[in-house]
Structure formats: structure tokens, C-alpha cells
Design a protein around this motif. Structure first.
Motif, PDB file in Angstrom:
ATOM      1  N   ASN A 187       0.842  -1.198   0.000  1.00  0.00           N
ATOM      2  CA  ASN A 187       0.000   0.000   0.000  1.00  0.00           C
ATOM      3  C   ASN A 187       0.881   1.253   0.000  1.00  0.00           C
ATOM      4  N   ARG A 188       0.225   2.419  -0.046  1.00  0.00           N
ATOM      5  CA  ARG A 188       0.946   3.688  -0.191  1.00  0.00           C
ATOM      6  C   ARG A 188       2.045   3.865   0.863  1.00  0.00           C
ATOM      7  N   LEU A 189       1.667   3.618   2.115  1.00  0.00           N
ATOM      8  CA  LEU A 189       2.592   3.824   3.224  1.00  0.00           C
ATOM      9  C   LEU A 189       3.773   2.862   3.119  1.00  0.00           C
ATOM     10  N   GLN A 190       3.481   1.612   2.732  1.00  0.00           N
ATOM     11  CA  GLN A 190       4.553   0.621   2.598  1.00  0.00           C
ATOM     12  C   GLN A 190       5.493   0.994   1.457  1.00  0.00           C
ATOM     13  N   VAL A 191       4.916   1.482   0.365  1.00  0.00           N
ATOM     14  CA  VAL A 191       5.745   1.892  -0.777  1.00  0.00           C
ATOM     15  C   VAL A 191       6.682   3.015  -0.357  1.00  0.00           C
ATOM     16  N   ILE A 192       6.134   3.989   0.397  1.00  0.00           N
ATOM     17  CA  ILE A 192       6.960   5.106   0.860  1.00  0.00           C
ATOM     18  C   ILE A 192       8.073   4.596   1.769  1.00  0.00           C
ATOM     19  N   TRP A 193       7.699   3.734   2.696  1.00  0.00           N
ATOM     20  CA  TRP A 193       8.660   3.261   3.682  1.00  0.00           C
ATOM     21  C   TRP A 193       9.750   2.398   3.043  1.00  0.00           C
ATOM     22  N   TYR A 194       9.357   1.559   2.079  1.00  0.00           N
ATOM     23  CA  TYR A 194      10.311   0.609   1.503  1.00  0.00           C
ATOM     24  C   TYR A 194      11.090   1.156   0.310  1.00  0.00           C
ATOM     25  N   ALA A 195      10.504   2.109  -0.416  1.00  0.00           N
ATOM     26  CA  ALA A 195      11.178   2.539  -1.646  1.00  0.00           C
ATOM     27  C   ALA A 195      11.559   4.022  -1.636  1.00  0.00           C
ATOM     28  N   VAL A 196      10.842   4.860  -0.873  1.00  0.00           N
ATOM     29  CA  VAL A 196      11.173   6.290  -0.878  1.00  0.00           C
ATOM     30  C   VAL A 196      12.205   6.598   0.201  1.00  0.00           C
ATOM     31  N   ILE A 197      11.908   6.205   1.432  1.00  0.00           N
ATOM     32  CA  ILE A 197      12.778   6.547   2.560  1.00  0.00           C
ATOM     33  C   ILE A 197      14.234   6.115   2.336  1.00  0.00           C
ATOM     34  N   PRO A 198      14.490   4.851   1.911  1.00  0.00           N
ATOM     35  CA  PRO A 198      15.906   4.485   1.718  1.00  0.00           C
ATOM     36  C   PRO A 198      16.606   5.382   0.701  1.00  0.00           C
ATOM     37  N   GLN A 199      15.855   5.864  -0.286  1.00  0.00           N
ATOM     38  CA  GLN A 199      16.485   6.670  -1.331  1.00  0.00           C
ATOM     39  C   GLN A 199      16.785   8.089  -0.876  1.00  0.00           C
ATOM     40  N   ILE A 200      16.035   8.603   0.095  1.00  0.00           N
ATOM     41  CA  ILE A 200      16.229  10.009   0.463  1.00  0.00           C
ATOM     42  C   ILE A 200      16.960  10.198   1.789  1.00  0.00           C
ATOM     43  N   LEU A 201      17.209   9.104   2.510  1.00  0.00           N
ATOM     44  CA  LEU A 201      17.777   9.228   3.852  1.00  0.00           C
ATOM     45  C   LEU A 201      19.103  10.001   3.893  1.00  0.00           C
ATOM     46  N   PRO A 202      20.060   9.704   2.999  1.00  0.00           N
ATOM     47  CA  PRO A 202      21.329  10.454   3.072  1.00  0.00           C
ATOM     48  C   PRO A 202      21.131  11.960   2.849  1.00  0.00           C
ATOM     49  N   GLN A 203      20.289  12.311   1.859  1.00  0.00           N
ATOM     50  CA  GLN A 203      20.032  13.730   1.604  1.00  0.00           C
ATOM     51  C   GLN A 203      19.312  14.367   2.779  1.00  0.00           C
ATOM     52  N   PHE A 204      18.414  13.611   3.381  1.00  0.00           N
ATOM     53  CA  PHE A 204      17.666  14.138   4.521  1.00  0.00           C
ATOM     54  C   PHE A 204      18.619  14.519   5.645  1.00  0.00           C
ATOM     55  N   ALA A 205      19.545  13.617   5.952  1.00  0.00           N
ATOM     56  CA  ALA A 205      20.515  13.893   7.019  1.00  0.00           C
ATOM     57  C   ALA A 205      21.398  15.071   6.631  1.00  0.00           C
ATOM     58  N   SER A 206      21.822  15.103   5.370  1.00  0.00           N
ATOM     59  CA  SER A 206      22.719  16.153   4.922  1.00  0.00           C
ATOM     60  C   SER A 206      22.043  17.524   4.958  1.00  0.00           C
ATOM     61  N   PHE A 207      20.820  17.595   4.445  1.00  0.00           N
ATOM     62  CA  PHE A 207      20.101  18.873   4.436  1.00  0.00           C
ATOM     63  C   PHE A 207      19.779  19.332   5.858  1.00  0.00           C
ATOM     64  N   SER A 208      19.496  18.373   6.745  1.00  0.00           N
ATOM     65  CA  SER A 208      19.200  18.753   8.122  1.00  0.00           C
ATOM     66  C   SER A 208      20.427  19.395   8.761  1.00  0.00           C
ATOM     67  N   LEU A 209      21.595  18.841   8.500  1.00  0.00           N
ATOM     68  CA  LEU A 209      22.830  19.439   9.032  1.00  0.00           C
ATOM     69  C   LEU A 209      23.050  20.830   8.450  1.00  0.00           C
ATOM     70  N   TYR A 210      22.766  20.962   7.161  1.00  0.00           N
ATOM     71  CA  TYR A 210      22.920  22.253   6.485  1.00  0.00           C
ATOM     72  C   TYR A 210      21.997  23.293   7.114  1.00  0.00           C
ATOM     73  N   VAL A 211      20.742  22.876   7.380  1.00  0.00           N
ATOM     74  CA  VAL A 211      19.786  23.778   8.010  1.00  0.00           C
ATOM     75  C   VAL A 211      20.232  24.119   9.431  1.00  0.00           C
ATOM     76  N   PHE A 212      20.878  23.148  10.100  1.00  0.00           N
ATOM     77  CA  PHE A 212      21.420  23.416  11.429  1.00  0.00           C
ATOM     78  C   PHE A 212      22.461  24.536  11.360  1.00  0.00           C
ATOM     79  N   GLU A 213      23.347  24.475  10.372  1.00  0.00           N
ATOM     80  CA  GLU A 213      24.338  25.548  10.185  1.00  0.00           C
ATOM     81  C   GLU A 213      23.642  26.898   9.997  1.00  0.00           C
ATOM     82  N   ILE A 214      22.631  26.905   9.125  1.00  0.00           N
ATOM     83  CA  ILE A 214      21.917  28.156   8.862  1.00  0.00           C
ATOM     84  C   ILE A 214      21.278  28.681  10.142  1.00  0.00           C
TER      85      ILE A 214
END
Lengths: 272, 266
Positions: A187-214
């Protein structure tokens, strides 16, 4: 073919690298920019000519008033510096959490309804057009002077940046992986969890650190409007005409920001 | 049993993907669909699990019209109609095991799947399927560290973990080299024979179609232009389907039976 044979000359009709029309339009653009610059400079009475003898004597006067920085003032600085960093931590973590649902509903490969994701995109754009200082003034009015108002201002400000960056990241992921998860009957939530999250996790962490600097840098200014943090000290010392102490604060902030940016940059390099 | 009755599909840009397709595929058959790119092979196969939506006609799987399924029923259908893709479509940053267990998504509750709380049966099913395609030693490797052939084997294991009645394979070997292509096709045929899973494969390589198929369906411009048992097929048939002479590119080549058998047992 004989290599020494001269190339045929086209009687002065050899084409240039760009067309004549393109050359004319480039020239026009250049002229427009030049006119805009000159008009702006005349209207505001601002030009490089103002770096004259008076300017340099002012610099000298200011430096002599500020120098040497009064580092004896440092013990007063540390608690406020910690407060500034804590504000950045709280607002960044909050923004990162709230960003997750927001960026998902504003990505058009996740939400197929045009109205929803365009509406969300518009909302995020509005969020980002409000400068953090205005937000801080607003929240100081609502919640009174203090750190809490500053945290809220930074939270809204960084949520806008982070959600925008992340929704664009999500739109750039490999949709084939989503398709495969859909094809297994997820279902939608499973698709997000299994296929979206793994793909965006590194960018998510990186952008969060960048926003922390800002946020560290932005929280310095918030003290000026009473929204907590180290900016308050700079404002106080300038008001007391105690320039050496203000200079000490500025220098300490400078070093702390450089160190935090450095660490955060190294972490982001390791992530991506 | 899969039945297409006057099945047509027109894409929003006006392209005719399928045009009055009438076919019946019996349980346990190994069908290869051939045709040039753009002939509608992918559209047909993707209609069968409704990754694309046919615009008219009827599509029945075991008597049920799947064109009128509600989202919930569609998900249930998709657990039974597994799919293998040209580019494997593994989640690259997840481990092999997590990719394979994703075959259970349609069966387990949402919360359990988000927390990775799979039953021991599910996990052992996933592991057994990795063993079947001889890639169990990579169970905790990240999918993007595998070669193309290994990734395709993992995606076969993922599909098996769905415990499907039908496997659809959309150009499963197009991005693999000849020996690996034969290895993957051998696995698909072996599974078809042993488990009796109906298998429908899109291929554009003539020699592979001839070698692995029970039945060949030829497509051109969205229409079925040939449908028959592999024994009825000759080079002439392919020239009719492709509407041109057969070229070198239409052959995958590189099959040495000994090598491909070894690949399965090793």
C-alpha cells in the motif's frame, strides 16, 4: 587528399560562432544591466567612490575603539552561546520531524492529486518568503521576549527550507523502485517506507545538518529583537558603547560558527 | 487463466498501446511475447497487473474482471501476479533480504511491515527463495553492490516470495550479457516447471524466445499478429511479426547448455 591544399575561402562570408541576432540581443542585455546599475547608483547615492579618505579614517577610528577585544567578558558569553546552539538544535530537530509529512505531500510523484501538491508547494513558498527576523518579531509579540519565540521563528523558517529541498529530492528519486513495490501489492505507506525513505535518507541527514548551520547563524540575529540567544549581548554592549566587549562576542561567534560549519561539512561529505 | 477480450489501451498522448487484443493464457504456460520495441509488449504485460490502465475491453484473471478492481482488491491481485523488470528495480540502498521480504508487503499488516516485524515463516520463505536462485550468501549485502545478473536473481526471489500464481517479466534480460541472460531465463523456466506458475515474458531476442517458450505471441503496432505453439514457429514467422528481415541484433546468442546448467547448480 593533399594536406597542403589551401582551404576554400568563402569570400568574406564565413559564419561566426553565434548568429548576428544573438550578438545583438546579448549586447542589449548587457546595456540594460549597465543602465539599471547606473540609475540605481545615482538614485541611492551609492558608488565605489565613497571608499575615500574619510572612510579609511572611520575604519581606523572604529578599530581603535574596538581593539583589543575584551575577552574578560567571555564568561558572560558562554551561557548565551550555549543557548544559541540549543535554539538551533531544537528548531532543527523539530523542523526535520515536521518536514517529513510536508515534503511527501508536496512531491508530485507521491501525491498524484495536482491540487494537493501544488497547494502544498504554494504554502511552502509562502513560508519561505517570510524572513526569520519578521517571524521572530511576530512570535515575540505573541509569546513575549525569550528563547521560545526564537525557537519557533527558526523552526518555521527552517521548515520552509527543508521541506522545499526534500520535496525536490523526492521528485528526483528513481520511480522504478516505487513501481516495483507497488507491483508486490504494497500500500501507499509501505511503498513510501520501503522505496522512498531508503532513497532520500542520506540527503535528509545532509540537508538537516545544512539547516542546522543556517540556524546557528540566524539565531545570532534573533537576539536583536529579544528572541533569545547571543545577539542580545552584542546589542547590549553596542548600546553601552562597550565596543571591545561587542568585538569579543563577534569573534567568539565567528570561531564557533566556523568550527560547527567545518564539522557539519565533514559529516555531510561522509553521508553522501 | 488469463483472458483478454478486445483489450485496447490508448495513452493520454493519443498513442495506441493496445488494439483489440484477444488472447487466453492457460495456467502453467510459459508464454513469450515478441515484437519490436514499441509494439505493445510492455503495455500488454503491464495491463495484466494494472500498472497501466486499459481504456476498453475486458481483462479477466480466473474469471474476475480486473479492470473494475477497487484499490484494495488491486493490491490483493498484485500479490498473486508478480512482476520482474528490465532494470531489476531493487531498492538499491536496502539489503538483499529487505528487498526479498518486500514480496510479503501485500500480506502483512502495514504496522508490522514498517517495524520490520516479519514472522519466522516469512523470513524463512524469503531465505529459501534466495537459495533457489543461489544467492543466499549475499543475504545482507546491499542491493547496489551486486552485479546485474545477481540483482535480477534477487528480483526473482522477491517475486517468488509473493507466492504468485502468475509471473510477468518485462524484458528481464535486455540489460544483461548473453551467459547471464540464459542463466536468468533458465531460472524462470525451472520455476515455471517446478511450481506450475504461469509465466509471461517479454523478449525481443528470437533465439531465446524459441529456446524457452512453450508458446509465442507476436505483437506489432499494439496488435497480436501471431499466437501459436513454439513448434509452429519458423524464421519466416518472425519476419512476419517484425515486418522485416531478421538481423544479427535480434539474436542473443551465447548459449552453451553446459555452462547454463552449471550456473544453476553452482
Amino acid at each position: 587528399m593533399n594536406p597542403t591544399k589551401p582551404l576554400p575561402l568563402n569570400e568574406g562570408k564565413v559564419p561566426g560562432l553565434v548568429s548576428k541576432q544573438k550578438k545583438r540581443s546579448n549586447l542589449l542585455i548587457l546595456l540594460v544591466i549597465l543602465v539599471l546599475y547606473i540609475v540605481s547608483s545615482l538614485q541611492t547615492n551609492s558608488s565605489l567612490l565613497r571608499f575615500d579618505g574619510e572612510f579609511f579614517s572611520n575604519v581606523w577610528r572604529m578599530m581603535s575603539q574596538m581593539w583589543p577585544p575584551q575577552f574578560a567578558y567571555a564568561p558572560m558569553i558562554w551561557p548565551k552561546l550555549m543557548e544559541t546552539i540549543q535554539m538551533a538544535v531544537l528548531s532543527t530537530v523539530l523542523a526535520a520531524l515536521f518536514c517529513i509529512p510536508l515534503c511527501l505531500v508536496s512531491a508530485q510523484n507521491i501525491v498524484r492529486n495536482k491540487w494537493i501538491y501544488n497547494g502544498m508547494k504554494g504554502f511552502l513558498n509562502i513560508l519561505r518568503t517570510i524572513p526569520e527576523l519578521i517571524l521572530a518579531v511576530l512570535f515575540v509579540g505573541l509569546f513575549g521576549i525569550g528563547v521560545f519565540s526564537g525557537i519557533l521563528a527558526l523552526f518555521i523558517f527552517s521548515l520552509g527550507i527543508l521541506a522545499k529541498l526534500m520535496s525536490e529530492t523526492i521528485e528526483g528519486i528513481d520511480n522504478h523502485q516505487l513501481e516495483a513495490m507497488e507491483a508486490t501489492g504494497g500500500n501507499r505507506l509501505q511503498v513510501i517506507w520501503y522505496a522512498v525513505i531508503p532513497q532520500i535518507l542520506p540527503q535528509f541527514a545532509s540537508f538537516s545538518l545544512y539547516v542546522f548551520e543556517i540556524n546557528i547563524r540566524a539565531s545570532v540575529v534573533l537576539g536583536f529583537v529579544g528572541a533569545g540567544g547571543i545577539g542580545l549581548l552584542i546589542q547590549q554592549q553596542i548600546n553601552f558603547l562597550n565596543y571591545p566587549a561587542a568585538m569579543a562576542v563577534v569573534m567568539i561567534i565567528f570561531f564557533v560558527v566556523v568550527i560547527i560549519d567545518f564539522i557539519s561539512n565533514k559529516m555531510r561529505e561522509a553521508l553522501l | 487463466m488469463i483472458e483478454c477480450k478486445d483489450l485496447s489501451l490508448v495513452y493520454p498522448d493519443g498513442t495506441q498501446g493496445l488494439k483489440n487484443v484477444n488472447i487466453t493464457i492457460n495456467p502453467g504456460e510459459f508464454v513469450v511475447i515478441v515484437g519490436l520495441s514499441g509494439a505493445g509488449k510492455s503495455t500488454l504485460i503491464r495491463s495484466l497487473n494494472r500498472l497501466v490502465q486499459p481504456t476498453s475491453g475486458g481483462l479477466y484473471i480466473d474469471g474476475e474482471n480486473i479492470l473494475s478492481l477497487k484499490p484494495n482488491e488491486l493490491r490483493k491481485l498484485r500479490t498473486k501476479v508478480g512482476m520482474i523488470f528490465q532494470h531489476h528495480n531493487l531498492v538499491k540502498r536496502n539489503t538483499v533480504m529487505k528487498n526479498v521480504i518486500a514480496g510479503r508487503l501485500g500480506y502483512v499488516g502495514t504496522l508490522r511491515s514498517l517495524m520490520n516485524l516479519y514472522s519466522k515463516e516469512d523470513r524463512s520463505l524469503a531465505y529459501e527463495n534466495l537459495k533457489r536462485v543461489s544467492i543466499e550468501e549475499k543475504v545482507h549485502t546491499r542491493a547496489d553492490q551486486l552485479s546485474g545478473g545477481q540483482q535480477q536473481r534477487v528480483s526473482i526471489a522477491r517475486v517468488l516470495t509473493q507466492q504468485p500464481n502468475v509471473i510477468l517479466a518485462d524484458e528481464p534480460v535486455a540489460s544483461l550479457d548473453p551467459p547471464t541472460s540464459h542463466q536468468v531465463m533458465n531460472y524462470l523456466r525451472k520455476i515455471n516447471r517446478e511450481d506450475g506458475i504461469t509465466t509471461i515474458v517479454n523478449l525481443h531476442f528470437i533465439d531465446m524466445a524459441m529456446e524457452y517458450a512453450d508458446r509465442i505471441i507476436g505483437m506489432r503496432a499494439g496488435q497480436v499478429v501471431f499466437d501459436g505453439h513454439v513448434s509452429e514457429v519458423s524464421e519466416r514467422t518472425f519476419e512476419d511479426i517484425y515486418d522485416r528481415k531478421i538481423k544479427e541484433d535480434d539474436l542473443r546468442g551465447g548459449n552453451e547448455p553446459y555452462e547454463s546448467n552449471k550456473a544453476i547448480t553452482s
